[in-house]
Design a protein around this motif. Sequence first.
Motif, mmCIF file in Angstrom:
data_model
loop_
_atom_site.group_PDB
_atom_site.id
_atom_site.type_symbol
_atom_site.label_atom_id
_atom_site.label_comp_id
_atom_site.label_asym_id
_atom_site.label_seq_id
_atom_site.Cartn_x
_atom_site.Cartn_y
_atom_site.Cartn_z
ATOM 1 N N ILE A 1 0.822 -1.212 0.000
ATOM 2 C CA ILE A 1 0.000 0.000 0.000
ATOM 3 C C ILE A 1 0.857 1.263 0.000
ATOM 4 N N GLU A 2 2.022 1.222 0.647
ATOM 5 C CA GLU A 2 2.902 2.395 0.665
ATOM 6 C C GLU A 2 3.332 2.759 -0.756
ATOM 7 N N GLN A 3 3.686 1.748 -1.543
ATOM 8 C CA GLN A 3 4.078 1.967 -2.935
ATOM 9 C C GLN A 3 2.884 2.496 -3.739
ATOM 10 N N SER A 4 1.712 1.968 -3.478
ATOM 11 C CA SER A 4 0.496 2.438 -4.158
ATOM 12 C C SER A 4 0.242 3.908 -3.846
ATOM 13 N N GLY B 1 -3.152 -0.789 -6.722
ATOM 14 C CA GLY B 1 -3.231 -1.594 -5.517
ATOM 15 C C GLY B 1 -2.272 -2.760 -5.506
ATOM 16 N N SER B 2 -2.215 -3.408 -4.365
ATOM 17 C CA SER B 2 -1.329 -4.557 -4.190
ATOM 18 C C SER B 2 -2.111 -5.869 -4.172
ATOM 19 N N GLU B 3 -3.416 -5.797 -4.345
ATOM 20 C CA GLU B 3 -4.255 -6.995 -4.422
ATOM 21 C C GLU B 3 -4.410 -7.396 -5.890
ATOM 22 N N SER B 4 -4.979 -8.562 -6.124
ATOM 23 C CA SER B 4 -5.253 -8.992 -7.502
ATOM 24 C C SER B 4 -6.180 -7.993 -8.177
ATOM 25 N N HIS C 1 -7.929 8.352 -11.051
ATOM 26 C CA HIS C 1 -7.406 7.123 -10.453
ATOM 27 C C HIS C 1 -7.798 7.058 -8.986
ATOM 28 N N GLN C 2 -7.658 5.880 -8.432
ATOM 29 C CA GLN C 2 -7.880 5.730 -7.003
ATOM 30 C C GLN C 2 -7.195 4.459 -6.520
ATOM 31 N N LEU C 3 -6.972 4.427 -5.221
ATOM 32 C CA LEU C 3 -6.378 3.250 -4.602
ATOM 33 C C LEU C 3 -7.427 2.151 -4.539
ATOM 34 N N THR D 1 -5.486 -4.566 -18.946
ATOM 35 C CA THR D 1 -4.136 -4.008 -18.984
ATOM 36 C C THR D 1 -3.637 -3.864 -17.558
ATOM 37 N N ILE D 2 -2.512 -4.515 -17.276
ATOM 38 C CA ILE D 2 -1.897 -4.416 -15.953
ATOM 39 C C ILE D 2 -0.508 -3.817 -16.111
ATOM 40 N N ILE D 3 -0.271 -2.767 -15.358
ATOM 41 C CA ILE D 3 1.058 -2.160 -15.289
ATOM 42 C C ILE D 3 1.669 -2.685 -14.000
ATOM 43 N N ASN D 4 2.703 -3.493 -14.143
ATOM 44 C CA ASN D 4 3.241 -4.218 -12.999
ATOM 45 C C ASN D 4 4.478 -3.536 -12.427
ATOM 46 N N LEU D 5 4.327 -2.988 -11.228
ATOM 47 C CA LEU D 5 5.452 -2.430 -10.481
ATOM 48 C C LEU D 5 5.810 -3.316 -9.303
ATOM 49 N N SER D 6 5.157 -4.465 -9.213
ATOM 50 C CA SER D 6 5.429 -5.373 -8.110
ATOM 51 C C SER D 6 6.577 -6.309 -8.478
ATOM 52 N N THR D 7 6.971 -7.123 -7.522
ATOM 53 C CA THR D 7 8.044 -8.088 -7.754
ATOM 54 C C THR D 7 7.485 -9.454 -8.154
ATOM 55 N N GLN D 8 6.173 -9.580 -8.286
ATOM 56 C CA GLN D 8 5.518 -10.844 -8.604
ATOM 57 C C GLN D 8 4.781 -10.751 -9.942
ATOM 58 N N CYS D 9 4.544 -11.913 -10.537
ATOM 59 C CA CYS D 9 3.666 -11.962 -11.709
ATOM 60 C C CYS D 9 2.243 -11.700 -11.239
#
Length: 142
Positions: free
Chosen positions: A42-45, A80-83, A63-65, A91-99
């Motif tokens: 959530i901090e990154q979001s 967000g950090s949820e699915s 936009h919104q969280l 379209t998913i823009i991935n800034l996470s470390t996971q697929c």
Amino acid sequence: MPEISFYILQSQSSEGRYLFACKLIEKAYRSGHFSYVLTDAIEQSRILDDLLWTFRPGSFVPHQLYMGELPAIDNVILIGSESAPKNWQKTIINLSTQCPQAFQQTDRILEILDENEEIKASGRNRYRQYQQAGIVPTTHKL
């Protein structure tokens, strides 16, 4: 099968990575794609949420969280950090470390990497996961 693009930035700055993400988000929004921005926490979001208001004068990207509750309107970018919820899986823009979960049902995934060793290592892992799923990602070195 989704179209997957890796964008590799020259810098090691997380701020540079976030600014580039804002540009991609704005481009996707202007093209009519209501993307989901996947983060690790959530901090990154929240950092990205704040930056989308200020990254470029005159820019407006609604936009919104996302914390499990869908927005009242559909034409908004969710962060967000949820699915990703159902209507934001195209379209998913991935800034996470996971697929992203269930990435096979996504139309497009945009991965943003930089020269930070941890970011590159997690990006390589995702690249291999996509390849193992029979997807050939494209790479753009910037």
